[in-house]
Design an enzyme around this catalytic site. Sequence first.
Site, PDB file in Angstrom:
ATOM      1  N   LYS A  10      37.392  39.841  31.030  1.00 49.81           N
ATOM      2  CA  LYS A  10      36.410  40.912  31.096  1.00 49.81           C
ATOM      3  C   LYS A  10      36.972  42.177  30.447  1.00 49.81           C
ATOM      4  CE  LYS A  10      33.151  42.857  34.452  1.00 49.81           C
ATOM      5  NZ  LYS A  10      32.784  42.920  35.888  1.00 49.81           N
TER       6      LYS A  10
ATOM      7  N   ARG B 188      36.989  33.661  44.070  1.00 47.93           N
ATOM      8  CA  ARG B 188      37.794  34.803  43.641  1.00 47.93           C
ATOM      9  C   ARG B 188      38.027  35.775  44.802  1.00 47.93           C
ATOM     10  NH1 ARG B 188      39.390  37.225  38.744  1.00 47.93           N
ATOM     11  NH2 ARG B 188      38.933  39.445  38.488  1.00 47.93           N
TER      12      ARG B 188
ATOM     13  N   HIS C 233      41.932  43.115  36.461  1.00 52.37           N
ATOM     14  CA  HIS C 233      41.155  44.313  36.734  1.00 52.37           C
ATOM     15  C   HIS C 233      41.719  45.503  35.975  1.00 52.37           C
ATOM     16  CE1 HIS C 233      39.660  42.484  40.783  1.00 52.37           C
ATOM     17  NE2 HIS C 233      38.835  42.231  39.788  1.00 52.37           N
TER      18      HIS C 233
END
Length: 289
Positions: A159, A236, A267
Amino acid sequence: ELRRLAGTDYDSQARLLGYFDRFLDERGLTEPRLTRETIEAYQQTLGRLRPRTRDNRCSVVRQFCEYLSRTDPQCYVPERQRGTRSENARPRHLYTITEIQRLMAAAGQLPPAASLRPQTYRTLLGLLSSTGLRIGEAFALNLEDFHEDQQSLYIAQGKFRKARWVPLSPSTHDALRQYVQRRQRSVPNTPDAPLLVHQRGRRLCHPTVYHTFRQLLRQCGIEHHPHSGPRIHDFRHAFAVQRLLAWYRDGLDVNARLPWLATYLGHVNIQSTQVYLQATAELLEEVDR
């Protein structure tokens, strides 16, 4: 274009801006700039949407207004909305070790028995539960991304286009190595071929996997609702909570290790990781000791 030049995958935001553009077109905007009245009128049209969807649309419009205000100080910039968890938000299901074992066992019995399919689903579920990978990251893995000698996976594009290495536990590494050995007997088996494949040798996709996963939930007696889960993504959440619990039980400094967990999960900051941390009875018991 500016955000994409900075390396941001701006496809979803561009789609959300498209809704705002359609509103402005239907409204017949004649003002030379965006005003409070225009923005508030758009926000009122979003009342039928889910809170998170509404917040996403408002957020991207606010970012657009901030960009316009750089060259036009009179452009209205709406206030940043505080993210609050909706009462209607999907609850997180923290899979227990027993549930994971049952799901993996059921996946290993999927038909056809002599095919790669049962091993693919068993490996997928084991990988998600032991590494906390995003489902899209697991789908995107190629054979070359499994580095057996380093006992790790390379996530080429997670991501926000963040690449990272994901170390594997010895048991996960051994299970993945065995799967890859069998997987390489089928085609395609070039380095850039997908790691996890369905019966036709192609990369796994969301609709097929979600349909099979719902079947596995029913087979294991885990109650499932289409709009509330449990979801595959909940693996997750469960991984993050279990990692935190293990650190507490080992007597380690959890706060000092939160950046480790954030990096491992891919993240951008600790705040993103905190979304996955949910207080459980076991966790609270360890904290109180």
